[in-house]
Write an enzyme that holds these catalytic residues in place. Structure first.
Site, PDB file in Angstrom:
ATOM      1  N   MET A  48      -9.516   7.690   1.540  1.00 44.73           N
ATOM      2  CA  MET A  48     -10.026   8.056   2.129  1.00 44.73           C
ATOM      3  C   MET A  48     -10.281   9.122   2.147  1.00 44.73           C
ATOM      4  O   MET A  48     -10.533   9.989   1.497  1.00 44.73           O
ATOM      5  CB  MET A  48      -8.571   8.117   3.278  1.00 44.73           C
ATOM      6  CG  MET A  48      -8.351   7.131   3.647  1.00 44.73           C
ATOM      7  SD  MET A  48      -7.458   7.158   5.344  1.00 44.73           S
ATOM      8  CE  MET A  48      -5.860   5.310   4.968  1.00 44.73           C
ATOM      9  N   MET A  51     -12.299   3.852   1.777  1.00 45.93           N
ATOM     10  CA  MET A  51     -12.910   4.187   2.777  1.00 45.93           C
ATOM     11  C   MET A  51     -13.438   5.321   2.951  1.00 45.93           C
ATOM     12  O   MET A  51     -13.290   6.108   3.215  1.00 45.93           O
ATOM     13  CB  MET A  51     -11.571   4.254   3.689  1.00 45.93           C
ATOM     14  CG  MET A  51     -10.861   2.587   3.845  1.00 45.93           C
ATOM     15  SD  MET A  51      -9.583   3.120   4.550  1.00 45.93           S
ATOM     16  CE  MET A  51      -8.833   2.755   3.421  1.00 45.93           C
ATOM     17  N   ASP A  77      -4.572  -6.363   5.730  1.00 47.64           N
ATOM     18  CA  ASP A  77      -5.323  -5.503   5.746  1.00 47.64           C
ATOM     19  C   ASP A  77      -4.776  -4.811   6.790  1.00 47.64           C
ATOM     20  O   ASP A  77      -5.434  -4.076   7.720  1.00 47.64           O
ATOM     21  CB  ASP A  77      -5.881  -4.255   5.005  1.00 47.64           C
ATOM     22  CG  ASP A  77      -5.485  -3.125   4.715  1.00 47.64           C
ATOM     23  OD1 ASP A  77      -4.229  -2.494   5.307  1.00 47.64           O
ATOM     24  OD2 ASP A  77      -6.439  -2.185   4.018  1.00 47.64           O
ATOM     25  N   SER A  80       0.922  -0.877   0.127  1.00 47.96           N
ATOM     26  CA  SER A  80      -0.233  -0.217   0.049  1.00 47.96           C
ATOM     27  C   SER A  80       1.204   1.624   0.607  1.00 47.96           C
ATOM     28  O   SER A  80       1.764   1.489   0.879  1.00 47.96           O
ATOM     29  CB  SER A  80      -0.953  -0.093   1.144  1.00 47.96           C
ATOM     30  OG  SER A  80      -1.069   1.461   1.391  1.00 47.96           O
ATOM     31  N   HIS A  87      -2.497  -1.537  -3.523  1.00 44.74           N
ATOM     32  CA  HIS A  87      -3.364  -1.516  -3.102  1.00 44.74           C
ATOM     33  C   HIS A  87      -3.781   0.091  -2.761  1.00 44.74           C
ATOM     34  O   HIS A  87      -2.200   1.189  -2.184  1.00 44.74           O
ATOM     35  CB  HIS A  87      -3.141  -2.145  -1.511  1.00 44.74           C
ATOM     36  CG  HIS A  87      -4.326  -1.756  -0.555  1.00 44.74           C
ATOM     37  ND1 HIS A  87      -5.152  -3.005  -0.664  1.00 44.74           N
ATOM     38  CD2 HIS A  87      -4.187  -1.297   0.920  1.00 44.74           C
ATOM     39  CE1 HIS A  87      -5.690  -2.346   0.552  1.00 44.74           C
ATOM     40  NE2 HIS A  87      -5.247  -1.179   1.364  1.00 44.74           N
TER      41      HIS A  87
HETATM   42  C1  DX5 Z   1      -5.208   1.293   7.158  1.00 43.87           C
HETATM   43  C2  DX5 Z   1      -5.710   1.043   5.307  1.00 43.87           C
HETATM   44  C3  DX5 Z   1      -4.332   0.006   5.301  1.00 43.87           C
HETATM   45  C4  DX5 Z   1      -2.586   0.777   5.155  1.00 43.87           C
HETATM   46  C5  DX5 Z   1      -2.338  -0.347   6.267  1.00 43.87           C
HETATM   47  O1  DX5 Z   1      -6.040   2.540   6.934  1.00 43.87           O
HETATM   48  O2  DX5 Z   1      -6.457   0.624   4.862  1.00 43.87           O
HETATM   49  O3  DX5 Z   1      -4.451  -0.334   3.596  1.00 43.87           O
HETATM   50  O4  DX5 Z   1      -1.998   0.959   4.111  1.00 43.87           O
HETATM   51  O5  DX5 Z   1      -0.726   0.514   7.083  1.00 43.87           O
HETATM   52  P1  DX5 Z   1       0.227  -0.396   7.791  1.00 43.87           P
HETATM   53  O6  DX5 Z   1       0.475  -1.475   6.488  1.00 43.87           O
HETATM   54  O7  DX5 Z   1       1.227   0.615   8.127  1.00 43.87           O
HETATM   55  O8  DX5 Z   1      -0.709  -1.257   8.929  1.00 43.87           O
HETATM   56 ZN    ZN Z   2      -6.435  -0.866   3.158  1.00 42.20          ZN
END
Ligand code: DX5
Ligand code: ZN
Length: 221
Positions: free
Chosen positions: A36, A67, A174, A7, A32
């Site tokens: 948001m 999201m 995730d 991501s 990914h």
């Molecule tokens: C959180 C996201 C994840 C995030 C994960 O809101 O949906 O995809 O990027 O980040 P890490 O791997 O740092 O927890």
């Molecule tokens: Zn995510």
């Protein structure tokens, strides 16, 4: 073999194209994209314009994790921008069944994401209509949060539901995913591991970080 989905949420946002390319050259399986809206989650990231630019910068398949509230308003724009898979949140709509059908009609993989506080059993009647479930192992909104341990039990239960309802379904995990917890997640049924801060960080280049995942998965997987 489990797929790795970096991501770009913790990459350098002034260099997103390079971040995508680095993941591709390091052998990532997909990219990914954390979308948001400042409403479903407190944070704001980027939209279809940036997704389109990334589609031009990498050959990796793009998976958009929405999201956002009222996700269906954005489906077409993300499809046109080049997303191959779109995951919306179960908690963001009263009509998840209809939205999954809409995504399939648009010709992309239909994914549904679920927060840590929502029972995985709430997905049972949706699984035949979905191509992917994104099981959140942190509360969405930010990169770099700690993995929620109860996810192991949730993944076990979801894997069991998948066996009965839709064996073709892909399960992605995730949030807080690291080379340390990756093998256990793979054993319990994860097909895709999403990771931001364990892939894009100041500790090591993307290639080394992905190699750490692959070594961990090969030795214990
Ligand atoms: C959180 C996201 C994840 C995030 C994960 O809101 O949906 O995809 O990027 O980040 P890490 O791997 O740092 O927890
Ligand atoms: Zn995510």
């Amino acid at each position: 073999m489990v797929k790795l989905a970096p991501s770009i949420l913790s990459a350098d946002f002034a260099r997103l194209g390079e971040a995508a390319k680095a993941a591709e050259e390091a052998g990532a399986d997909l990219l990914h994209l954390d979308i948001m809206d400042g409403r479903f989650v407190p944070n704001l990231t980027f939209g279809p314009v940036v997704v389109r630019a990334l589609a031009g910068a990498t050959a990796l398949p793009l998976s958009a994790h929405l999201m956002v509230v009222e996700p269906e308003r954005l489906f077409e724009r993300f499809v046109e921008a080049g997303a191959r898979e779109i995951c919306f949140h179960l908690e963001a709509t009263p009509h998840p069944h209809r939205l999954l059908a809409q995504l399939r009609e648009l010709g992309v993989r239909a994914g549904i994401a679920i927060n840590p506080g929502t029972p995985v059993e709430a997905l049972i009647d949706l699984l035949p209509e979905a191509d992917a479930v994104l099981l959140m192992s942190v509360n969405p909104g930010f990169a770099g949060q700690a993995f929620i341990e109860r996810t192991y039990d949730r993944l076990t239960r979801l894997n069991e539901l998948r066996r009965r309802e839709n064996p073709e379904l892909t399960i992605a995990v995730d949030g807080g995913v690291t080379p340390e917890n990756a093998p256990r997640l793979a054993r319990l049924g994860a097909d895709v591991l999403v990771a931001a801060s364990s892939v894009y960080n100041h500790r090591a280049p993307v290639r080394d970080n992905l190699d750490r995942f692959r070594r961990a998965l090969a030795s214990q997987g």
